[in-house]
Design a protein around this motif. Structure first.
Motif, PDB file in Angstrom:
ATOM      1  N   ARG A   1      32.630  -4.110   0.873  1.00  0.00           N
ATOM      2  CA  ARG A   1      32.431  -2.658   0.961  1.00  0.00           C
ATOM      3  C   ARG A   1      31.148  -2.303   0.231  1.00  0.00           C
ATOM      4  O   ARG A   1      31.045  -2.510  -0.984  1.00  0.00           O
ATOM      5  N   LEU A   2      30.188  -1.786   0.976  1.00  0.00           N
ATOM      6  CA  LEU A   2      28.933  -1.332   0.395  1.00  0.00           C
ATOM      7  C   LEU A   2      29.028   0.137   0.032  1.00  0.00           C
ATOM      8  O   LEU A   2      29.673   0.923   0.740  1.00  0.00           O
ATOM      9  N   SER A   3      28.373   0.510  -1.053  1.00  0.00           N
ATOM     10  CA  SER A   3      28.290   1.910  -1.475  1.00  0.00           C
ATOM     11  C   SER A   3      26.829   2.292  -1.640  1.00  0.00           C
ATOM     12  O   SER A   3      25.998   1.455  -1.991  1.00  0.00           O
ATOM     13  N   CYS A   4      26.536   3.555  -1.405  1.00  0.00           N
ATOM     14  CA  CYS A   4      25.185   4.082  -1.611  1.00  0.00           C
ATOM     15  C   CYS A   4      25.331   5.425  -2.320  1.00  0.00           C
ATOM     16  O   CYS A   4      25.805   6.396  -1.726  1.00  0.00           O
ATOM     17  N   ALA A   5      24.914   5.447  -3.578  1.00  0.00           N
ATOM     18  CA  ALA A   5      24.967   6.673  -4.372  1.00  0.00           C
ATOM     19  C   ALA A   5      23.655   7.420  -4.215  1.00  0.00           C
ATOM     20  O   ALA A   5      22.583   6.853  -4.444  1.00  0.00           O
ATOM     21  N   ALA A   6      23.750   8.689  -3.809  1.00  0.00           N
ATOM     22  CA  ALA A   6      22.562   9.492  -3.520  1.00  0.00           C
ATOM     23  C   ALA A   6      22.372  10.591  -4.552  1.00  0.00           C
ATOM     24  O   ALA A   6      23.342  11.130  -5.092  1.00  0.00           O
TER      25      ALA A   6
ATOM     26  N   VAL B   1      14.292  12.082  -4.377  1.00  0.00           N
ATOM     27  CA  VAL B   1      15.420  11.473  -3.677  1.00  0.00           C
ATOM     28  C   VAL B   1      15.615  10.046  -4.184  1.00  0.00           C
ATOM     29  O   VAL B   1      14.661   9.275  -4.279  1.00  0.00           O
ATOM     30  N   GLN B   2      16.848   9.725  -4.516  1.00  0.00           N
ATOM     31  CA  GLN B   2      17.142   8.372  -4.964  1.00  0.00           C
ATOM     32  C   GLN B   2      18.417   7.887  -4.274  1.00  0.00           C
ATOM     33  O   GLN B   2      19.411   8.609  -4.207  1.00  0.00           O
ATOM     34  N   LEU B   3      18.345   6.667  -3.753  1.00  0.00           N
ATOM     35  CA  LEU B   3      19.496   6.030  -3.106  1.00  0.00           C
ATOM     36  C   LEU B   3      19.692   4.668  -3.760  1.00  0.00           C
ATOM     37  O   LEU B   3      18.760   3.868  -3.805  1.00  0.00           O
ATOM     38  N   VAL B   4      20.902   4.411  -4.239  1.00  0.00           N
ATOM     39  CA  VAL B   4      21.184   3.159  -4.933  1.00  0.00           C
ATOM     40  C   VAL B   4      22.374   2.481  -4.262  1.00  0.00           C
ATOM     41  O   VAL B   4      23.502   2.972  -4.338  1.00  0.00           O
TER      42      VAL B   4
ATOM     43  N   GLY C   1      12.588  11.499   4.873  1.00  0.00           N
ATOM     44  CA  GLY C   1      13.293  10.214   4.988  1.00  0.00           C
ATOM     45  C   GLY C   1      13.260   9.476   3.662  1.00  0.00           C
ATOM     46  O   GLY C   1      12.307   9.610   2.891  1.00  0.00           O
ATOM     47  N   ALA C   2      14.312   8.723   3.384  1.00  0.00           N
ATOM     48  CA  ALA C   2      14.358   7.953   2.142  1.00  0.00           C
ATOM     49  C   ALA C   2      15.182   6.692   2.353  1.00  0.00           C
ATOM     50  O   ALA C   2      16.159   6.697   3.115  1.00  0.00           O
ATOM     51  N   TRP C   3      14.772   5.637   1.657  1.00  0.00           N
ATOM     52  CA  TRP C   3      15.466   4.352   1.735  1.00  0.00           C
ATOM     53  C   TRP C   3      15.935   3.925   0.354  1.00  0.00           C
ATOM     54  O   TRP C   3      15.274   4.207  -0.648  1.00  0.00           O
ATOM     55  N   GLY C   4      17.050   3.216   0.326  1.00  0.00           N
ATOM     56  CA  GLY C   4      17.448   2.562  -0.897  1.00  0.00           C
ATOM     57  C   GLY C   4      16.692   1.249  -1.049  1.00  0.00           C
ATOM     58  O   GLY C   4      15.883   0.876  -0.196  1.00  0.00           O
ATOM     59  N   GLN C   5      17.006   0.531  -2.140  1.00  0.00           N
ATOM     60  CA  GLN C   5      16.286  -0.715  -2.419  1.00  0.00           C
ATOM     61  C   GLN C   5      16.881  -1.894  -1.668  1.00  0.00           C
ATOM     62  O   GLN C   5      16.260  -2.955  -1.581  1.00  0.00           O
ATOM     63  N   GLY C   6      18.071  -1.724  -1.132  1.00  0.00           N
ATOM     64  CA  GLY C   6      18.720  -2.777  -0.360  1.00  0.00           C
ATOM     65  C   GLY C   6      19.681  -3.604  -1.191  1.00  0.00           C
ATOM     66  O   GLY C   6      19.521  -3.733  -2.410  1.00  0.00           O
ATOM     67  N   THR C   7      20.688  -4.154  -0.523  1.00  0.00           N
ATOM     68  CA  THR C   7      21.639  -5.050  -1.164  1.00  0.00           C
ATOM     69  C   THR C   7      21.877  -6.232  -0.225  1.00  0.00           C
ATOM     70  O   THR C   7      22.065  -6.053   0.981  1.00  0.00           O
ATOM     71  N   GLN C   8      21.856  -7.426  -0.783  1.00  0.00           N
ATOM     72  CA  GLN C   8      21.964  -8.639   0.026  1.00  0.00           C
ATOM     73  C   GLN C   8      23.422  -8.922   0.387  1.00  0.00           C
ATOM     74  O   GLN C   8      24.298  -8.917  -0.486  1.00  0.00           O
ATOM     75  N   VAL C   9      23.658  -9.195   1.666  1.00  0.00           N
ATOM     76  CA  VAL C   9      24.956  -9.644   2.147  1.00  0.00           C
ATOM     77  C   VAL C   9      24.754 -11.015   2.788  1.00  0.00           C
ATOM     78  O   VAL C   9      23.928 -11.161   3.691  1.00  0.00           O
ATOM     79  N   THR C  10      25.489 -11.992   2.294  1.00  0.00           N
ATOM     80  CA  THR C  10      25.395 -13.345   2.824  1.00  0.00           C
ATOM     81  C   THR C  10      26.780 -13.807   3.256  1.00  0.00           C
ATOM     82  O   THR C  10      27.718 -13.773   2.445  1.00  0.00           O
ATOM     83  N   VAL C  11      26.891 -14.214   4.514  1.00  0.00           N
ATOM     84  CA  VAL C  11      28.172 -14.662   5.060  1.00  0.00           C
ATOM     85  C   VAL C  11      28.052 -16.147   5.384  1.00  0.00           C
ATOM     86  O   VAL C  11      27.223 -16.540   6.222  1.00  0.00           O
ATOM     87  N   SER C  12      28.866 -16.943   4.733  1.00  0.00           N
ATOM     88  CA  SER C  12      28.830 -18.383   4.962  1.00  0.00           C
ATOM     89  C   SER C  12      29.841 -18.776   6.040  1.00  0.00           C
ATOM     90  O   SER C  12      30.900 -18.158   6.176  1.00  0.00           O
ATOM     91  N   SER C  13      29.494 -19.813   6.784  1.00  0.00           N
ATOM     92  CA  SER C  13      30.376 -20.265   7.883  1.00  0.00           C
ATOM     93  C   SER C  13      31.410 -21.253   7.399  1.00  0.00           C
ATOM     94  O   SER C  13      31.361 -21.733   6.278  1.00  0.00           O
TER      95      SER C  13
END
Length: 114
Positions: free
Chosen positions: A18-23, A1-4, A102-114
């Motif tokens: 918009r986040l995407s996760c390719a499985a 299983v791979q999630l990107v 169960g499987a997890w992706g590696q994660g993607t950083q989301v940063t919201v500035s004020s």
């Protein structure tokens, strides 16, 4: 299983991403998929979850009305459209496949500035 995951980045408050996760490696159309997030110093939390046929969708209260989860079974991809982003949405966002193991992706950083 791979999630990107992809699509994270830096955005100003009120902006959108918009986040995407390719499985791959499992029968994508048979399993629930979800997005989690983890902010620094906090536990990982569920953001949104979608059923195999997209007939059932649930969101965390903090993102209701702003985020939309969707999936394309033909492309083996799950998405998270995030609108009206707030600084408190800053986190690493993870895709999860609710397979038996169960499987997890590696994660993607989301940063919201004020």
């Amino acid at each position: 299983v791979q999630l990107v995951e992809s699509g994270g980045g830096l955005v100003q408050s009120g902006g959108s991403l918009r986040l995407s996760c390719a499985a791959s490696g499992f029968d994508f159309g048979l399993f629930y998929m979800s997005w989690f997030r983890q902010a620094p110093g906090k536990e990982r939390e569920l953001v949104a979850i979608i059923s195999p046929s997209s007939s059932s969708i649930n969101y965390a209260d903090a993102v209701k009305g702003r985020f939309t989860i969707s999936k394309n079974n033909g492309k083996n991809t799950v998405y998270l459209q995030m609108n009206n982003l707030k600084p408190e949405d800053t986190a690493v966002y993870y895709c999860r496949a609710h397979t038996q193991a169960g499987a997890w992706g590696q994660g993607t950083q989301v940063t919201v500035s004020s």
